[in-house]
Design an enzyme around this catalytic site. Structure first.
Site, PDB file in Angstrom:
ATOM      1  N   PHE A 174       4.171  -7.480  10.631  1.00 39.78           N
ATOM      2  CA  PHE A 174       3.851  -7.676   9.215  1.00 39.78           C
ATOM      3  C   PHE A 174       2.487  -7.101   8.857  1.00 39.78           C
ATOM      4  CE2 PHE A 174       6.641 -11.251  10.491  1.00 39.78           C
ATOM      5  CZ  PHE A 174       7.781 -10.821   9.842  1.00 39.78           C
ATOM      6  N   ASN A 225      21.166   2.459   8.487  1.00 38.16           N
ATOM      7  CA  ASN A 225      22.058   1.436   9.023  1.00 38.16           C
ATOM      8  C   ASN A 225      22.100   0.277   8.021  1.00 38.16           C
ATOM      9  OD1 ASN A 225      23.018  -0.925  10.355  1.00 38.16           O
ATOM     10  ND2 ASN A 225      22.546  -0.027  12.346  1.00 38.16           N
ATOM     11  N   PRO A 226      23.175   0.188   7.250  1.00 38.08           N
ATOM     12  CA  PRO A 226      23.215  -0.797   6.156  1.00 38.08           C
ATOM     13  C   PRO A 226      23.023  -2.238   6.636  1.00 38.08           C
ATOM     14  CG  PRO A 226      25.103   0.698   6.044  1.00 38.08           C
ATOM     15  CD  PRO A 226      24.402   0.993   7.326  1.00 38.08           C
ATOM     16  N   GLY A 231      10.745  -0.577   4.840  1.00 44.16           N
ATOM     17  CA  GLY A 231       9.982  -1.602   5.549  1.00 44.16           C
ATOM     18  C   GLY A 231       9.260  -2.592   4.668  1.00 44.16           C
ATOM     19  N   GLU A 232       8.649  -2.121   3.612  1.00 45.57           N
ATOM     20  CA  GLU A 232       7.751  -2.993   2.859  1.00 45.57           C
ATOM     21  C   GLU A 232       8.323  -3.427   1.513  1.00 45.57           C
ATOM     22  OE1 GLU A 232       4.610  -3.394   4.363  1.00 45.57           O
ATOM     23  OE2 GLU A 232       4.256  -1.539   5.464  1.00 45.57           O
ATOM     24  N   GLY A 235      11.336  -5.366  15.797  1.00 45.28           N
ATOM     25  CA  GLY A 235      12.427  -6.313  15.576  1.00 45.28           C
ATOM     26  C   GLY A 235      13.232  -5.900  14.359  1.00 45.28           C
TER      27      GLY A 235
HETATM   28 MO1  MOS Z   1       2.896  -2.726   7.179  1.00 43.77          MO
HETATM   29  S1  MOS Z   1       1.936  -4.294   6.255  1.00 43.77           S
HETATM   30  O1  MOS Z   1       1.905  -1.351   6.992  1.00 43.77           O
HETATM   31  O2  MOS Z   1       2.870  -3.243   8.824  1.00 43.77           O
END
Ligand code: MOS
Length: 707
Positions: A247, A595-596, A667-668, A474
């Site tokens: 994170f 990958n849905p 990702g974010e 993960g």
């Molecule tokens: Mo993300 S907060 O750049 O790991």
């Protein structure tokens, strides 16, 4: 001589792996417990380090009485500023030299929780017992941990990214606006709170430093570690096999690795340092508190005239950092005048760093709350307000958008949610004693790629070994990269073997900034293309290595972003102040979905993070001591299963031009937008705006408690 494509098929007969939902390739290892995390690897002669933290927020160490613990069972020794290896003060992260790395170098205490000693012993219990018993005395000095936007020390933030914007005449446009929202929004300190505590094991093999560490990018971490200990890069190897979430907090070289390396150096045996949960809170990266004044002016028909967004965040004098709260402000809506300024207030705190949708998550809370307030004052549908201000080019940059499917997210999300029947007036729905409301927000997160190196070897058994220093936190990176490599090679997925998680595998971007998969996929795709083009003798292994540094320079400058629209329904109990999220729906445009199954899981996780930010997460400091008082999972609330409703997340068709396979990164963005959508829904339920996160019971409570 056979071309590799000749021996492996043309691709037309090979299943297309990208876009196929598959479970994670390491799933079996994880559910059977054979997957090893950084603290799990058995090792001969292993010693354990326990960290002692400063209890004061500012001052000097007067004494550390090592004699009091040196004869305790199993104790090998204590490292403090008097005997620690000297570190290179130039070592740093993305923002320059980072004093947060300079552990045990002097007697100065810059914040509460700063490591002041490492006790090394034969077992973790012995190390902890001695660490708990180690007497440390301080000369305590007055500290300042009180964040406020009006703090006299506030100064312009660094401008490495999200620098100031000045388009048009904001004052004139605001003056000419029919409606102006002029409010400020606040977000507290928040902690990354990855499930796996930070852990590192370091040891020397001759002149070579070896480490197994929990981080988001072993190559980058190895470069920082080498600089810090004045070693050549070749002398350092960092491995990061499985990671239990980061994170953001594992994007930098963590205190566990610095201290384990010191232990290994002084005691000449492997030393493992695993932070306690409390230490994870107090000494690994947190999101800084923000205070964000924002003004938005519009004509009566909802067309924006001006946005002025001037967030202030806190940082530490030890290290620069940018909480880029205004990135969305510069790209989400068309307006003839846009002004942004980021300011930072240095305080006696742990250096803040990236956390879950850095910048965008708190920034969007301000922008998307203010947009909702604007819709309210205009008497407009907040969805319509967004649609009406869709830009054709970057409102600040003037650059074209590479692909912009926000409208598709908004419309499809609204359709699935049933937004069309919403009465936009607040406090209109009740179910028993509960108030019910709905809210929405639009969102973006920047997309792109960073240089990486990948190698692919065509093996003699007609399999392919793909090598890249990627990390899987993960999130499914292993699974995604395997599919990408198979499609890039046009071979069956079973013939692809992937090696990641090792600094020796060459330079690669970290798992961060929503750019991991894109950056790694690029290098893998290019290496596969070169391998396929190469005439090959099937009796010989052949390896192709590609560095994308140059290729990335050819990527045309454009506004590149992922988008989403979040819709939610909440209930509010006016007697207790309790907010429950009842429905949560996100539609995402994140480029081609690799990958849905995994992407859906990723954005759902992000939305839960946003829900948690909206309702629960808050680092609370005691003003007198300056210390966090809730630095554990008992006191720092994170959304649990019972807080999370059935979440719907899906993707609209999207494809990023110029990037292999059209990937953008997911990702974010899941984290971004949800907090504002929930705050807007709470307003819709209650008629009262919540401009400070988290939306705590006491901030919502309408009835006086019984006296
Ligand atoms: Mo993300 S907060 O750049 O790991």
């Amino acid at each position: 001589m056979n071309a590799v494509t000749g021996s492996t098929g043309t691709g037309s007969t090979v299943p297309n792996n990208i876009g196929v939902a598959r479970p994670r390739v390491e799933g079996r290892a994880k559910v059977t417990g054979s997957a090893r995390y950084a603290a799990d690897k058995p090792m001969r002669d292993l010693a354990f380090g326990s960290v002692v933290m400063s209890t004061v927020s500012r001052g000097r160490i007067v004494d550390i009485d090592v004699s009091a613990v040196k004869d305790m069972p199993g104790v090998l020794g204590v490292i403090d500023h008097r005997n620690a290896p000297r570190l290179n003060p130039q070592a740093g992260h993305f923002f320059g030299p980072d004093g947060g790395l300079q552990l045990l170098q002097d007697d100065v205490i810059p914040f509460a929780g700063r490591p002041v000693a490492l006790v090394v012993a034969e077992t973790p219990e012995q190390a902890k017992a001695a660490a708990d018993a180690l007497p440390v005395t301080y000369d305590e000095q007055p500290h300042d941990t009180d964040f406020s936007a009006d703090h006299p020390a506030a100064r312009p933030a660094p401008t490495l990214f999200d620098g100031p914007a000045d388009v048009g005449d904001v004052a004139a446009e605001l003056a000419a606006s029919a409606v102006v929202v002029d409010e400020r929004y606040r977000t507290p300190e928040e902690h990354c709170s990855a499930m796996e505590p930070h852990s590192a094991t370091a040891w020397w093999e001759g002149e070579r430093l070896q480490a197994i560490d929990s981080n988001q990018g072993p190559f980058f971490i190895a470069t920082v570690l080498a600089t810090l200990f004045s070693l050549s890069f070749e002398q350092v190897r960092v491995r990061t096999e499985h990671v239990g979430g980061g994170f953001g907090s594992k994007g930098m070289c963590g205190p566990q690795l610095v201290l384990a390396t010191m232990g290994a150096t002084l005691f000449r045996r492997p030393v493992r340092v695993t932070l306690t949960r409390n230490q994870v809170f107090l000494m690994t990266a947190m999101r800084p508190a923000t205070d964000q004044p924002i003004r938005i002016g519009a004509d009566a028909d909802g067309r924006l005239r001006a946005i002025q967004h001037e967030p202030v965040f806190e940082l530490s004098p030890l290290a620069d950092y940018i909480e880029g709260c205004t990135e969305l402000t510069k790209t989400l809506y068309a307006a003839p005048a846009i002004r942004t300024r980021l300011k930072a207030v240095p305080l006696d705190i742990l250096p803040p760093y990236s956390m879950r949708g850095p910048g965008a998550a708190p920034g969007s809370f301000a922008l998307e709350s203010a947009m909702d307030e604007l819709a309210e004052r205009l008497g407009m549908d907040p969805l319509e307000l967004r649609l009406r201000n869709e830009p054709t080019v970057g409102p600040v940059s003037g650059l074209p958008f590479s692909s912009r499917n926000l409208v598709a997210c908004l419309r499809e999300g609204a359709r699935r949610f049933g937004w069309a029947t919403r009465d936009h007036k607040p406090r209109m729905r009740r179910e028993g004693h509960l108030l019910v409301g709905t809210g929405m927000a639009a969102t973006s997160f920047s997309a792109g790629a960073f240089p990486s190196v990948a190698s692919i070897t065509a093996e003699l058994d007609d399999t392919f070994t793909v090598v890249i220093a990627a990390t899987d936190l993960g999130t499914g990176a292993r699974t995604a990269l395997t599919a990408i490599a198979a499609d890039a090679l046009a071979v069956d997925i079973e013939r692809v073997r992937l090696r990641i998680s090792d600094s020796e595998l060459g330079p690669a971007w970290s798992a961060g900034g929503s750019r991991g998969t894109t950056s790694w996929a690029w290098a893998i795709t290019e290496a596969a293309a070169q391998l396929r083009d190469r005439p090959r003798d099937p009796s010989r292994r052949v390896t192709v290595t590609v560095d994308t540094s140059e290729l990335l320079n050819d990527l045309p400058s454009m506004e590149r972003h992922a988008y989403s629209a979040v819709f939610t329904e909440v209930t509010v109990d006016p007697a207790t102040g309790e907010v429950r999220v009842r429905r949560l729906l996100g539609m995402f445009a994140v480029g081609q979905v690799v990958n849905p199954l995994m992407a859906r899981s990723q954005v759902i996780g992000g939305m839960i993070g946003g829900l948690s930010m909206a309702l629960h997460e808050e680092g609370v400091r005691d003003r007198v001591s300056g210390r966090h008082v809730n630095a554990d999972f008992a006191g720092y609330h994170i959304a649990a299963h019972a807080d999370v409703p059935d979440i719907e997340a899906d993707f609209v068709p999207d494809y990023e031009p110029g990037i292999p396979f059209g990937i953008k990164g997911a990702g974010e963005i899941g984290n971004v937008g949800t907090a504002a959508a929930i705050a807007n829904a709470v307003w819709h339920a209650t008629g009262t705006r919540q401009r400070s996160l988290p939306i705590r019971l006491d901030r919502v409570l309408e009835e006086q408690p019984l006296t």
